[in-house]
Design a protein around this motif. Sequence first.
Motif, mmCIF file in Angstrom:
data_model
loop_
_atom_site.group_PDB
_atom_site.id
_atom_site.type_symbol
_atom_site.label_atom_id
_atom_site.label_comp_id
_atom_site.label_asym_id
_atom_site.label_seq_id
_atom_site.Cartn_x
_atom_site.Cartn_y
_atom_site.Cartn_z
ATOM 1 N N ARG A 127 43.998 68.450 28.040
ATOM 2 C CA ARG A 127 43.940 67.239 28.854
ATOM 3 C C ARG A 127 45.102 67.125 29.844
ATOM 4 N NH1 ARG A 127 41.800 65.697 23.784
ATOM 5 N NH2 ARG A 127 43.841 65.167 22.977
ATOM 6 N N GLY A 128 45.581 68.271 30.320
ATOM 7 C CA GLY A 128 46.631 68.265 31.344
ATOM 8 C C GLY A 128 46.010 68.080 32.711
ATOM 9 N N PRO A 129 46.855 67.926 33.757
ATOM 10 C CA PRO A 129 46.332 67.637 35.091
ATOM 11 C C PRO A 129 45.390 68.716 35.653
ATOM 12 C CG PRO A 129 48.747 67.843 35.107
ATOM 13 C CD PRO A 129 48.319 67.876 33.684
ATOM 14 N N CYS A 130 45.592 69.984 35.317
ATOM 15 C CA CYS A 130 44.768 71.034 35.961
ATOM 16 C C CYS A 130 44.005 71.925 34.977
ATOM 17 C CB CYS A 130 45.647 71.925 36.837
ATOM 18 S SG CYS A 130 46.443 71.057 38.187
ATOM 19 N N ASN A 131 43.946 71.572 33.691
ATOM 20 C CA ASN A 131 43.280 72.464 32.721
ATOM 21 C C ASN A 131 41.867 72.845 33.160
ATOM 22 O OD1 ASN A 131 45.361 70.883 31.293
ATOM 23 N ND2 ASN A 131 44.764 72.123 29.532
ATOM 24 N N LYS A 148 51.481 68.024 23.794
ATOM 25 C CA LYS A 148 50.289 68.179 22.936
ATOM 26 C C LYS A 148 49.009 67.835 23.688
ATOM 27 C CE LYS A 148 52.808 67.802 18.665
ATOM 28 N NZ LYS A 148 53.517 66.883 17.787
ATOM 29 N N GLU A 149 49.100 66.847 24.569
ATOM 30 C CA GLU A 149 47.931 66.480 25.384
ATOM 31 C C GLU A 149 47.505 67.646 26.281
ATOM 32 O OE1 GLU A 149 45.864 63.398 26.178
ATOM 33 O OE2 GLU A 149 46.324 63.684 24.051
ATOM 34 N N VAL A 150 48.491 68.255 26.941
ATOM 35 C CA VAL A 150 48.185 69.366 27.854
ATOM 36 C C VAL A 150 47.634 70.546 27.055
ATOM 37 C CG1 VAL A 150 49.085 70.917 29.634
ATOM 38 C CG2 VAL A 150 49.983 68.605 29.464
ATOM 39 N N LEU A 151 48.246 70.784 25.881
ATOM 40 C CA LEU A 151 47.803 71.881 25.015
ATOM 41 C C LEU A 151 46.369 71.657 24.546
ATOM 42 C CD1 LEU A 151 49.427 74.347 24.025
ATOM 43 C CD2 LEU A 151 49.770 73.147 21.862
ATOM 44 N N ALA A 152 46.020 70.385 24.358
ATOM 45 C CA ALA A 152 44.672 70.053 23.876
ATOM 46 C C ALA A 152 43.643 70.095 25.008
ATOM 47 C CB ALA A 152 44.687 68.678 23.229
#
Length: 334
Positions: free
Chosen positions: A294-298, A288-292
């Motif tokens: 806030r992932g390492p390379c967004n 959910k963090e990456v989707l929002a």
Amino acid sequence: MEQQLQAVSGAAAQQSPEQQADAEAGQAYFDRAMAADSRIEPRDWMPDAYRRTLVRQISQHAHSEIIGMQPEANWITRAPSLKRKAILMAKVQDEAGHGLYLYSAAETLGTSRDEMMGQLVAGKARYSSIFNYPTVTWADMGAIGWMVDGAAICNQVPLCRASFGPYGRAMVRVCKEESFHQRQGFEILLELANGTPAQKQMAQDAVNRWYAPSLMMFGPPDDDSPNSKQSMAWNIKRFSNDELRSRFVGMMAEQVKVLGLSLPDAEIRFNEETKKWEHGALDWDEFKEVLAGRGPCNAQRMERRREAHEGGAWVREAATAYAAKMAAKNEVAA
Ligand SMILES: [Fe+2]
Ligand SMILES: [Fe+2]
């Protein structure tokens, strides 16, 4: 085209009696097509929600192909040999092609490519979260091909039978190319796994890092996937997220033995009662963090996409001017 399509597929509000009769006949045709598991083509009547769902799904899929070029393009200049470089370049170009087939399929639903691309560069559209992870070693090219393209195949083979014709047909060609991608990834890992101890360790590390993100590519667990039921009723989606994930785990669990590597999950097992593969718990908070965003390379992926879009403006302008010139020339000749 969009207005025309909306005119026949709009809700009953503010419709003339003729339009209402058309919509009713259209709905009846659509329902029969669903019951018979046959195809819906762009000119056919379809419910607005079906059209919206498809535009969202197909454009997200197209964006994923295009953004997905970045983590691998990162290694083109550093490929360990000319042969590897040529293969990787071909693979990354294939992904651009997948994006093009899919944008074209989505355009038949009345949304222009400009509009879809605009949503992507404005940060309003989603793409697969997996591409927000970094590619830190060459072995990641192997792990991505084997696992990420492998998960894509599990997801996309059933989409070849999607009820919307242009989407299903695009998937047939995409899947053929994805199988090549998966084999080339497997072959990279196989060679590393049979190399020096350091190379073998590099391959194992890459598999460890990409394992959980690739399992999460199938989307949230079934009880947390509100749109799945409707997509299945519309014959777009054929199997649930958990069902596809379980099949994928089974496939990986067998193939990893040939590699002489292991999957970082001690809980993988085949359940004799349910006849399904099971795996350990996944960190859905991370998903959910990456989707929002806030992932390492967004941030990096979006920045590169915008740069490429702006940098390519002159190519689009030149192509449009050339097409207009040719059209005018043909008109004179005619
Ligand atoms: Fe692809
Ligand atoms: Fe691929």
